[in-house]
Design an enzyme around this catalytic site. Structure first.
Site, PDB file in Angstrom:
ATOM      1  N   MET A 178      -2.192  -8.078   0.582  1.00 57.22           N
ATOM      2  CA  MET A 178      -3.111  -8.348  -0.504  1.00 57.22           C
ATOM      3  C   MET A 178      -2.513  -9.425  -1.384  1.00 57.22           C
ATOM      4  SD  MET A 178      -4.196  -5.815  -3.262  1.00 57.22           S
ATOM      5  CE  MET A 178      -4.235  -6.438  -4.863  1.00 57.22           C
ATOM      6  N   CYS A 179      -3.318 -10.331  -1.802  1.00 51.25           N
ATOM      7  CA  CYS A 179      -2.744 -11.454  -2.535  1.00 51.25           C
ATOM      8  C   CYS A 179      -3.173 -11.607  -3.970  1.00 51.25           C
ATOM      9  CB  CYS A 179      -2.994 -12.740  -1.781  1.00 51.25           C
ATOM     10  SG  CYS A 179      -1.547 -13.127  -0.827  1.00 51.25           S
TER      11      CYS A 179
END
Length: 566
Positions: free
Chosen positions: A7-8
């Site tokens: 997840m960024c």
């Protein structure tokens, strides 16, 4: 079914129900660029009259079903995770399970603060996380010891917001210090208690809490980097070769104890690079978008490449480790000079290093991508976009380095050999940050040694490691991730760092030798042994000077000044 995902982008806000407004709308576009594959928003209310808003964007996933974030488990705990669990003490990682679900499972078994801290301390790899623990109504959040992932915070008596990045006009946000794990208990009536910091056990009294008013707990979190391993040995090298001789490095490598240390260091660094290029789906941006089944034959890993010692060693190890036939892109950025040309120092060393590196890997397609940036493009991208990623940092140095890395990470330029226009489809970018701090690579290290000898140098290097998280890896994370690319820092691998802490000073750096030899001696010896003989003697040159962005706008500025940009 194999499912890997990272997840960024994180946005999280908990606030009083009566005053439920969030900053999400302002920074949603920035978050979406960090994770182009999926964006999810969830809102809920707690039994204590809080409103909770969580938004996550995801970069790269593989498999048919996605572990959606924020991940809420069966006990209603909520986890938002941005990072890589390369390993977890005492846990045999199953490659088919995403990091998010692995961590969620382990955190769900934690009941006390000490158990949460023990769980987070067991992780090797970069991370930023937010965890709302339902049973105790406690919000946990933090970043890894080096601060390799970005997380910004703002807090009032009635609200607390955390975000990976924000717009430049959101001046109430500051960078969350990477000082340990933080917690904040929710109390009835939609109120928030004081934030508590559980510091890394190596921090001692080095915790600065003027920015965020928080209470410091006596309970600490075990730091994966063991500063107690630091080797204060000031014994000179047992063998003192004649430094006038051109084969100084070879003479040193002929010494069995030095040779052994160089091999051990190289093995650990090779493993760190391997870990960072294999923990991904093996798909480039194009094949990811086309939902091709992995692996693809295109470039999925690139190196930020100045042609200096650090980046060239990383490029060599990546070229050695990538799957056969997979291309490697070396991204070399240059800013246009007053005469119109791009022959800046980093371009010249980049070409020299490429010519030395490519013949060592004749079966690997390696491209040097010349990223040439003219002034109008720099000014346009900076004012419309890059300034938001830099925020809350605002010095001339941050601006110069940030802009240079942003254009390099975009990877749009000309292939040095073919002259063709290319834009790299890589989704992982290897960066060389963190080695100068460990091996005495900065001129200030030589200065301190000249002034105070080995003891002064030892103190300086110990402080450098403690301060690495303040050296703006969070900024570099915001800059690189903006292109939907994951930045990875092999020199900050926990095993590499612990090995170097225990190595004797005289092999790490030896200032009895001249510039370009004495700094980062151990890395130079490793490069020499790899066959990178010219590169092994390259002196240190910072990216803002090597790429000549500092010269381009002809400003008489100091790096620490606030950057005034149109």
């Amino acid at each position: 079914d194999s499912l890997l995902q990272e997840m960024c982008g994180i946005f999280f806000c908990v606030c009083n129900l009566d005053n439920a407004t969030t900053d999400l709308a302002s920074c949603q576009d920035l978050l979406a660029r960090r994770g182009p594959d999926n964006l999810a928003i969830s809102t809920s209310n707690t039994s204590l009259e809080h409103s909770v808003t969580a938004c996550s964007s995801v970069l790269w996933l593989q498999g048919d079903s996605m572990t959606c974030q924020p991940l809420v488990d069966s006990m209603e705990n909520m986890l938002m995770w941005n990072g890589d669990i390369f390993s977890m003490t005492g846990v045999e990682k199953d490659t088919t399970e995403s990091d998010t679900s692995l961590l969620s499972r382990h955190l769900s078994q934690c009941q006390t603060p000490a158990q949460v801290l023990e769980c987070m301390a067991s992780i090797s790899g970069p991370w930023a996380m937010v965890y709302l623990q339902k049973s105790s109504n406690t919000l946990w959040f933090g970043r890894d010891f080096f601060g390799r992932q970005s997380l910004l915070i703002t807090k009032t008596a009635q609200s607390l917001s955390l975000s990976s990045c924000v717009m430049a006009d959101m001046t109430n946000y500051t960078e969350l210090p990477a000082s340990g794990m933080f917690s904040c208990t929710l109390s009835p009536g939609g109120m928030l208690n004081q934030v508590v910091l559980y510091p890394w056990d190596c921090m001692g009294d080095r915790v600065d809490n003027n920015i965020l008013q928080f209470t410091i707990s006596n309970l600490t979190i075990k730091c994966p980097v063991r500063l107690d391993l630091f080797n204060p040995s000031t014994a000179p090298l047992s063998f003192q070769p004649d430094s006038d001789q051109c084969d100084l490095f070879q003479q040193l490598l002929d010494q069995p104890d030095i040779s052994l240390m160089v091999d051990k260091f190289t093995d650990l660094l090779r493993k760190a690079v391997m870990t960072r290029i294999t923990n991904q789906p093996g798909l480039c941006k194009t094949c990811m978008a086309a939902k091709t089944s992995p692996p693809c034959v295109h470039c999925s890993v690139a190196v930020l490449f100045s042609g200096g010692l650090d980046s060239c060693v990383l490029a060599h190890l990546a070229a050695e480790q990538l799957p056969p036939g997979q291309p490697l892109h070396l991204l070399n950025v240059a800013f246009q000079q007053s005469g119109g040309g791009f022959d800046v120092p980093d371009r010249l060393t980049g070409i020299q290093a490429f010519k030395e590196l490519a013949p060592l890997h004749s079966d690997r397609p390696i491209s040097l991508v010349k990223v040439d940036i003219a002034l109008p493009e720099l000014q346009s991208a900076r004012s419309s976009h890059i300034k938001h990623l830099l925020h809350p940092l605002h010095t001339v140095l941050d601006d110069s380095i940030g802009c240079a890395i942003w254009f390099a990470a975009r990877g749009r330029g000309e292939d040095f050999v073919t002259g063709e226009q290319v834009e790299t489809p890589a989704r992982v970018l290897l960066l060389g940050m963190g080695i100068d701090e460990q091996l005495g690579g900065y001129s200030r290290h030589r200065t301190r040694f000249a002034r105070e000898g080995h003891e002064g140098l030892e103190e300086e290097l110990r402080m450098e490691l403690m301060r690495i998280s303040e050296r703006n890896l969070g900024r570099d994370n915001r800059i690189v991730s903006d292109h939907g690319v994951a930045p990875r820092f092999p020199f900050l691998d926990e095993e590499v760092v612990n090995f170097l802490l225990a190595a004797p000073m005289s092999v790490k750096c030896n200032f009895s030798y001249e510039r370009g030899v004495g700094e980062k001696l151990l890395l130079r010896l490793a490069a020499h042994r790899m066959g990178l003989k010219l590169t092994a003697r390259e002196p240190k040159r910072a990216v803002q000077f090597g790429s000549r962005i500092a010269k381009m706008e002809k400003r008489k500025e100091k790096g620490g000044h606030v950057a005034v940009r149109e």
